[in-house]
Design a protein around this motif. Sequence first.
Motif, PDB file in Angstrom:
ATOM      1  N   ILE A  37      41.743  21.197 -19.628  1.00 60.43           N
ATOM      2  CA  ILE A  37      41.249  22.209 -18.705  1.00 60.43           C
ATOM      3  C   ILE A  37      40.381  23.240 -19.434  1.00 60.43           C
ATOM      4  O   ILE A  37      39.300  23.611 -18.977  1.00 60.43           O
ATOM      5  CB  ILE A  37      42.435  22.907 -18.012  1.00 60.43           C
ATOM      6  N   PHE A  38      40.863  23.702 -20.585  1.00 64.00           N
ATOM      7  CA  PHE A  38      40.184  24.791 -21.278  1.00 64.00           C
ATOM      8  C   PHE A  38      38.916  24.372 -22.010  1.00 64.00           C
ATOM      9  O   PHE A  38      37.886  25.061 -21.938  1.00 64.00           O
ATOM     10  CB  PHE A  38      41.141  25.449 -22.272  1.00 64.00           C
ATOM     11  N   ILE A  39      38.965  23.247 -22.738  1.00 63.82           N
ATOM     12  CA  ILE A  39      37.849  22.863 -23.598  1.00 63.82           C
ATOM     13  C   ILE A  39      36.528  22.693 -22.849  1.00 63.82           C
ATOM     14  O   ILE A  39      35.496  23.206 -23.293  1.00 63.82           O
ATOM     15  CB  ILE A  39      38.189  21.587 -24.408  1.00 63.82           C
ATOM     16  N   PRO A  40      36.484  21.981 -21.711  1.00 63.68           N
ATOM     17  CA  PRO A  40      35.192  21.824 -21.023  1.00 63.68           C
ATOM     18  C   PRO A  40      34.546  23.149 -20.619  1.00 63.68           C
ATOM     19  O   PRO A  40      33.324  23.303 -20.704  1.00 63.68           O
ATOM     20  CB  PRO A  40      35.551  20.991 -19.783  1.00 63.68           C
ATOM     21  N   VAL A  41      35.364  24.116 -20.185  1.00 62.45           N
ATOM     22  CA  VAL A  41      34.819  25.419 -19.806  1.00 62.45           C
ATOM     23  C   VAL A  41      34.384  26.196 -21.044  1.00 62.45           C
ATOM     24  O   VAL A  41      33.296  26.775 -21.084  1.00 62.45           O
ATOM     25  CB  VAL A  41      35.859  26.231 -19.015  1.00 62.45           C
ATOM     26  N   ARG A 106      31.677  11.056 -26.655  1.00 64.12           N
ATOM     27  CA  ARG A 106      32.217  11.447 -25.361  1.00 64.12           C
ATOM     28  C   ARG A 106      32.273  10.270 -24.388  1.00 64.12           C
ATOM     29  O   ARG A 106      33.207  10.144 -23.598  1.00 64.12           O
ATOM     30  CB  ARG A 106      31.398  12.602 -24.782  1.00 64.12           C
ATOM     31  N   TRP A 107      31.287   9.385 -24.436  1.00 64.44           N
ATOM     32  CA  TRP A 107      31.351   8.196 -23.587  1.00 64.44           C
ATOM     33  C   TRP A 107      32.511   7.295 -24.020  1.00 64.44           C
ATOM     34  O   TRP A 107      33.179   6.663 -23.191  1.00 64.44           O
ATOM     35  CB  TRP A 107      30.042   7.424 -23.638  1.00 64.44           C
ATOM     36  N   THR A 108      32.764   7.244 -25.325  1.00 65.27           N
ATOM     37  CA  THR A 108      33.889   6.450 -25.830  1.00 65.27           C
ATOM     38  C   THR A 108      35.217   7.029 -25.358  1.00 65.27           C
ATOM     39  O   THR A 108      36.119   6.291 -24.926  1.00 65.27           O
ATOM     40  CB  THR A 108      33.856   6.399 -27.369  1.00 65.27           C
ATOM     41  N   ILE A 109      35.342   8.361 -25.440  1.00 72.43           N
ATOM     42  CA  ILE A 109      36.556   9.024 -24.972  1.00 72.43           C
ATOM     43  C   ILE A 109      36.763   8.757 -23.487  1.00 72.43           C
ATOM     44  O   ILE A 109      37.882   8.457 -23.039  1.00 72.43           O
ATOM     45  CB  ILE A 109      36.478  10.540 -25.244  1.00 72.43           C
ATOM     46  N   PHE A 110      35.692   8.841 -22.718  1.00 75.05           N
ATOM     47  CA  PHE A 110      35.776   8.593 -21.273  1.00 75.05           C
ATOM     48  C   PHE A 110      36.298   7.183 -20.994  1.00 75.05           C
ATOM     49  O   PHE A 110      37.169   6.983 -20.138  1.00 75.05           O
ATOM     50  CB  PHE A 110      34.402   8.779 -20.629  1.00 75.05           C
ATOM     51  N   ALA A 111      35.791   6.203 -21.721  1.00 68.21           N
ATOM     52  CA  ALA A 111      36.207   4.819 -21.509  1.00 68.21           C
ATOM     53  C   ALA A 111      37.682   4.625 -21.848  1.00 68.21           C
ATOM     54  O   ALA A 111      38.428   3.955 -21.111  1.00 68.21           O
ATOM     55  CB  ALA A 111      35.345   3.881 -22.354  1.00 68.21           C
ATOM     56  N   ILE A 112      38.130   5.214 -22.942  1.00 74.77           N
ATOM     57  CA  ILE A 112      39.526   5.070 -23.361  1.00 74.77           C
ATOM     58  C   ILE A 112      40.470   5.722 -22.355  1.00 74.77           C
ATOM     59  O   ILE A 112      41.458   5.127 -21.913  1.00 74.77           O
ATOM     60  CB  ILE A 112      39.738   5.682 -24.762  1.00 74.77           C
ATOM     61  N   VAL A 113      40.168   6.957 -21.985  1.00 74.51           N
ATOM     62  CA  VAL A 113      41.038   7.692 -21.072  1.00 74.51           C
ATOM     63  C   VAL A 113      41.085   7.027 -19.692  1.00 74.51           C
ATOM     64  O   VAL A 113      42.154   6.892 -19.086  1.00 74.51           O
ATOM     65  CB  VAL A 113      40.574   9.156 -20.950  1.00 74.51           C
ATOM     66  N   THR A 114      39.935   6.584 -19.191  1.00 73.77           N
ATOM     67  CA  THR A 114      39.886   5.926 -17.890  1.00 73.77           C
ATOM     68  C   THR A 114      40.681   4.629 -17.903  1.00 73.77           C
ATOM     69  O   THR A 114      41.418   4.313 -16.954  1.00 73.77           O
ATOM     70  CB  THR A 114      38.429   5.632 -17.482  1.00 73.77           C
ATOM     71  N   LEU A 242      37.281  12.843 -16.317  1.00 72.49           N
ATOM     72  CA  LEU A 242      36.122  13.442 -15.651  1.00 72.49           C
ATOM     73  C   LEU A 242      35.410  14.468 -16.532  1.00 72.49           C
ATOM     74  O   LEU A 242      34.182  14.493 -16.613  1.00 72.49           O
ATOM     75  CB  LEU A 242      36.555  14.097 -14.338  1.00 72.49           C
ATOM     76  N   THR A 243      36.194  15.318 -17.186  1.00 67.95           N
ATOM     77  CA  THR A 243      35.585  16.367 -17.994  1.00 67.95           C
ATOM     78  C   THR A 243      34.970  15.843 -19.283  1.00 67.95           C
ATOM     79  O   THR A 243      34.181  16.546 -19.923  1.00 67.95           O
ATOM     80  CB  THR A 243      36.619  17.462 -18.331  1.00 67.95           C
ATOM     81  N   SER A 244      35.320  14.630 -19.689  1.00 68.70           N
ATOM     82  CA  SER A 244      34.719  14.045 -20.891  1.00 68.70           C
ATOM     83  C   SER A 244      33.526  13.160 -20.564  1.00 68.70           C
ATOM     84  O   SER A 244      32.882  12.616 -21.466  1.00 68.70           O
ATOM     85  CB  SER A 244      35.764  13.231 -21.661  1.00 68.70           C
ATOM     86  N   MET A 245      33.199  13.012 -19.277  1.00 66.46           N
ATOM     87  CA  MET A 245      32.117  12.134 -18.855  1.00 66.46           C
ATOM     88  C   MET A 245      30.777  12.868 -18.926  1.00 66.46           C
ATOM     89  O   MET A 245      30.538  13.823 -18.174  1.00 66.46           O
ATOM     90  CB  MET A 245      32.375  11.657 -17.437  1.00 66.46           C
ATOM     91  N   PRO A 246      29.871  12.473 -19.810  1.00 61.61           N
ATOM     92  CA  PRO A 246      28.597  13.176 -19.965  1.00 61.61           C
ATOM     93  C   PRO A 246      27.776  13.246 -18.678  1.00 61.61           C
ATOM     94  O   PRO A 246      27.032  14.210 -18.473  1.00 61.61           O
ATOM     95  CB  PRO A 246      27.865  12.338 -21.033  1.00 61.61           C
ATOM     96  N   ALA A 247      27.899  12.256 -17.808  1.00 57.45           N
ATOM     97  CA  ALA A 247      27.107  12.234 -16.586  1.00 57.45           C
ATOM     98  C   ALA A 247      27.442  13.393 -15.649  1.00 57.45           C
ATOM     99  O   ALA A 247      26.640  13.734 -14.767  1.00 57.45           O
ATOM    100  CB  ALA A 247      27.311  10.918 -15.845  1.00 57.45           C
ATOM    101  N   LEU A 248      28.594  14.035 -15.848  1.00 57.16           N
ATOM    102  CA  LEU A 248      29.004  15.138 -14.990  1.00 57.16           C
ATOM    103  C   LEU A 248      28.856  16.502 -15.684  1.00 57.16           C
ATOM    104  O   LEU A 248      29.460  17.475 -15.262  1.00 57.16           O
ATOM    105  CB  LEU A 248      30.446  14.941 -14.531  1.00 57.16           C
ATOM    106  N   ASP A 249      28.043  16.564 -16.738  1.00 59.05           N
ATOM    107  CA  ASP A 249      27.863  17.813 -17.451  1.00 59.05           C
ATOM    108  C   ASP A 249      27.338  18.923 -16.540  1.00 59.05           C
ATOM    109  O   ASP A 249      27.674  20.097 -16.729  1.00 59.05           O
ATOM    110  CB  ASP A 249      26.894  17.626 -18.618  1.00 59.05           C
ATOM    111  N   GLY A 250      26.513  18.584 -15.581  1.00 58.78           N
ATOM    112  CA  GLY A 250      25.974  19.601 -14.692  1.00 58.78           C
ATOM    113  C   GLY A 250      27.046  20.266 -13.865  1.00 58.78           C
ATOM    114  O   GLY A 250      26.886  21.415 -13.422  1.00 58.78           O
ATOM    115  N   LEU A 251      28.164  19.587 -13.673  1.00 64.52           N
ATOM    116  CA  LEU A 251      29.270  20.141 -12.876  1.00 64.52           C
ATOM    117  C   LEU A 251      30.256  20.904 -13.733  1.00 64.52           C
ATOM    118  O   LEU A 251      30.725  21.987 -13.355  1.00 64.52           O
ATOM    119  CB  LEU A 251      29.979  18.996 -12.138  1.00 64.52           C
TER     120      LEU A 251
END
Length: 253
Positions: A37-41, A106-114, A242-251
């Motif tokens: 929760i904290f790191i992305p913000v 970050r894409w690697t982290i997203f794949a592992i977590v998902t 979700l927060t590790s997914m680069p495609a959602l950086d704008g959000l």
Amino acid sequence: MDEIFTSFTPEMLAFLALVLFVAGCVRGFAGFGAGMIFIPVATSVILPATAAATFLFIDSIVTLPLLVRAVRQCVWSTVLPAVFGAIVFVHFGAWLLANTDILVLRWTIFAIVTGLLLLLISGWRYRKQPNSAISFATGGVSGILGGVSQVSAPPVVAMWLSSSSNPQTIRANLIVFFSLASVGTFFAYMLHGFFTIKVLHLLVVAVPVYALAIFAGTRGFKWANPSLYRKVAYVLIALAALTSMPALDGLFR
């Protein structure tokens, strides 16, 4: 006053404190999840290394009281190998943070977590207690992810959630794991110079807010049932993805 404070408005500091309070409540309740929760913000306004070092410090210090009960409830035969794996491989994660393209990581982290989340949602369960080899390997993956982004929870959470352990045992395993594994992360971050004066200044604001939130979250756990605990854990893992997914950086950033 350090430039990091002059670049923050009071409103921004209040907002970060609010996010940290929510993150701390989640940590106190579930035993993990605050970093997700904290790191992305935080990384939207400060460097990733500064955010990670700040969170590591407050999470390691403020959550120490939680160990008093957790050390009596955890399953040491699976926790200790996971801790050793994390301590060994966190140095590799910190090296990646300092030297590798963050987008690829970050894409690697997203794949592992998902992948871990989908495995849990599928209903698959590892009914036995994880053996030492499985625990060590899972802890190693958590160590790498923690060194890179402080999002180290999903692998070990998935391992213990997939077992037949009750929420009290799972939460105790996580609390002890993160407390002990953080020792290795501290050394790794020190070697790479991540603990700066900016981190020290941020701690003045962060420590009391996080301590109050941990207390509130711990109180809430006493009223939780197993079904609710697992649902909260799934939501937190999804949030990590979700927060590790680069495609959602704008959000998120």
